[in-house]
Design a protein around this motif. Structure first.
Motif, mmCIF file in Angstrom:
data_model
loop_
_atom_site.group_PDB
_atom_site.id
_atom_site.type_symbol
_atom_site.label_atom_id
_atom_site.label_comp_id
_atom_site.label_asym_id
_atom_site.label_seq_id
_atom_site.Cartn_x
_atom_site.Cartn_y
_atom_site.Cartn_z
ATOM 1 N N ARG A 1 40.856 36.814 17.181
ATOM 2 C CA ARG A 1 39.460 36.704 17.584
ATOM 3 C C ARG A 1 39.121 35.252 17.915
ATOM 4 O O ARG A 1 39.474 34.327 17.179
ATOM 5 C CB ARG A 1 38.562 37.195 16.446
ATOM 6 N N GLN B 1 35.855 33.956 18.533
ATOM 7 C CA GLN B 1 34.686 33.569 17.752
ATOM 8 C C GLN B 1 33.861 34.824 17.489
ATOM 9 O O GLN B 1 34.092 35.861 18.093
ATOM 10 C CB GLN B 1 33.827 32.533 18.483
ATOM 11 N N ASP B 2 32.913 34.747 16.576
ATOM 12 C CA ASP B 2 32.042 35.883 16.321
ATOM 13 C C ASP B 2 31.134 36.115 17.525
ATOM 14 O O ASP B 2 30.698 35.172 18.190
ATOM 15 C CB ASP B 2 31.190 35.637 15.076
ATOM 16 N N SER B 3 30.864 37.402 17.804
ATOM 17 C CA SER B 3 30.024 37.780 18.938
ATOM 18 C C SER B 3 28.609 38.088 18.473
ATOM 19 O O SER B 3 28.408 38.818 17.493
ATOM 20 C CB SER B 3 30.620 39.013 19.633
ATOM 21 N N ARG B 4 27.608 37.565 19.192
ATOM 22 C CA ARG B 4 26.224 37.880 18.854
ATOM 23 C C ARG B 4 25.933 39.362 19.070
ATOM 24 O O ARG B 4 25.088 39.940 18.389
ATOM 25 C CB ARG B 4 25.265 37.025 19.706
ATOM 26 N N LEU B 5 26.665 39.994 20.002
ATOM 27 C CA LEU B 5 26.488 41.423 20.237
ATOM 28 C C LEU B 5 26.831 42.220 18.988
ATOM 29 O O LEU B 5 26.266 43.284 18.736
ATOM 30 C CB LEU B 5 27.358 41.868 21.413
ATOM 31 N N ALA B 6 27.743 41.695 18.180
ATOM 32 C CA ALA B 6 28.189 42.403 16.982
ATOM 33 C C ALA B 6 27.136 42.415 15.884
ATOM 34 O O ALA B 6 27.305 43.089 14.863
ATOM 35 C CB ALA B 6 29.481 41.782 16.450
ATOM 36 N N THR B 7 26.025 41.693 16.071
ATOM 37 C CA THR B 7 24.946 41.750 15.086
ATOM 38 C C THR B 7 24.184 43.064 15.175
ATOM 39 O O THR B 7 23.437 43.416 14.258
ATOM 40 C CB THR B 7 23.962 40.577 15.281
ATOM 41 N N GLU C 1 26.808 49.074 14.534
ATOM 42 C CA GLU C 1 27.564 50.001 15.375
ATOM 43 C C GLU C 1 26.922 51.380 15.397
ATOM 44 O O GLU C 1 26.994 52.107 16.389
ATOM 45 C CB GLU C 1 29.003 50.088 14.877
#
Length: 229
Positions: A196, A198-204, A207
């Motif tokens: 990975r 970096q962390d994705s803002r979409l993942a906030t 799901e």
């Protein structure tokens, strides 16, 4: 600096899918492809209309989408330049394809029974998606030369089987992207995913917010089959 070019293909990288279907005589076909994308529990598949897999899907209205990991690259490559069609279609003859009746045997893979469709699953694939064909669309039908040669299938997934090794800890219904290593095809070559970035803002976004009515519909399918058995 950007340069204007005219590449023969625009395959910038998508997961490899092994589509299993049932032939007219009840035997099984298995075909690798990578023109696929998912939205919810629906998947769009782009296929050459004259190939064996789309012929089977038009007739049976079902298939299984088996997703191989990077560990299965050799098995997938053994299916390259093979077709279940006999005789081999002229276009595939020009590409050097040969007829292969036993696709599972040729790849060294194992067919296992599905729960909701007649098409088998690939035992070695970490992800197996049983699906029904809901719609078919012609691609490039505006072009006199290409019309009728490419078809896009919209399939609805109705059963999801995954190997426990790729599940997220503490979350029964989630795949861990740090554990799942799909086989990727980019410009006709095989690749895998790196770590990975970096962390994705979409993942906030949870799901669960993406869940669609197709999931409940798949449960109904299971209930109907249990009642019939």
């Amino acid at each position: 600096m950007h340069t204007t070019i005219e590449p023969g293909i625009l395959y910038f990288g998508t997961p490899v899918v092994l589509i299993s279907t049932v032939n007219e005589d009840g035997s099984f076909n298995l075909a690798p492809m990578s023109s696929a994308f998912w939205l919810g529990w629906r998947c769009m598949l782009g296929l050459a209309a004259g190939s064996k897999t789309p012929q089977n899907m038009r007739r049976s209205r079902e298939c299984v989408l088996n997703l191989p990991s990077v560990d299965l690259v050799a098995a997938v490559d053994r299916l390259a330049l093979t077709t279940g069609s006999d005789p081999v279609p002229p276009m595939k003859q020009r590409g050097g394809y040969r007829h292969e009746a036993d696709k599972f045997g040729a790849a060294g893979l194992t067919a296992v029974r599905s729960e909701t469709v007649a098409a088998p699953r690939v035992a070695e694939c970490p992800v197996q998606l049983e699906a029904r064909v809901e719609a078919m669309h012609g691609i490039a039908d505006d072009d006199a030369v290409l019309k009728g040669h490419i078809q896009c299938f919209e399939v609805r997934v109705q059963r999801v089987h995954v190997d426990g090794s790729i599940l997220m800890e503490g979350a029964r219904d989630r795949i861990d992207p740090d554990k799942w290593r799909p086989l990727i095809m980019s410009f006709q070559q095989f690749y895998g995913l790196g770590s990975r970035l970096q962390d994705s803002r979409l993942a906030t976004i949870p799901e669960a917010a993406y869940r669609t009515p197709d999931i409940a519909r798949a449960r109904c399918t299971a209930g109907l089959e249990a009642a019939a058995s």
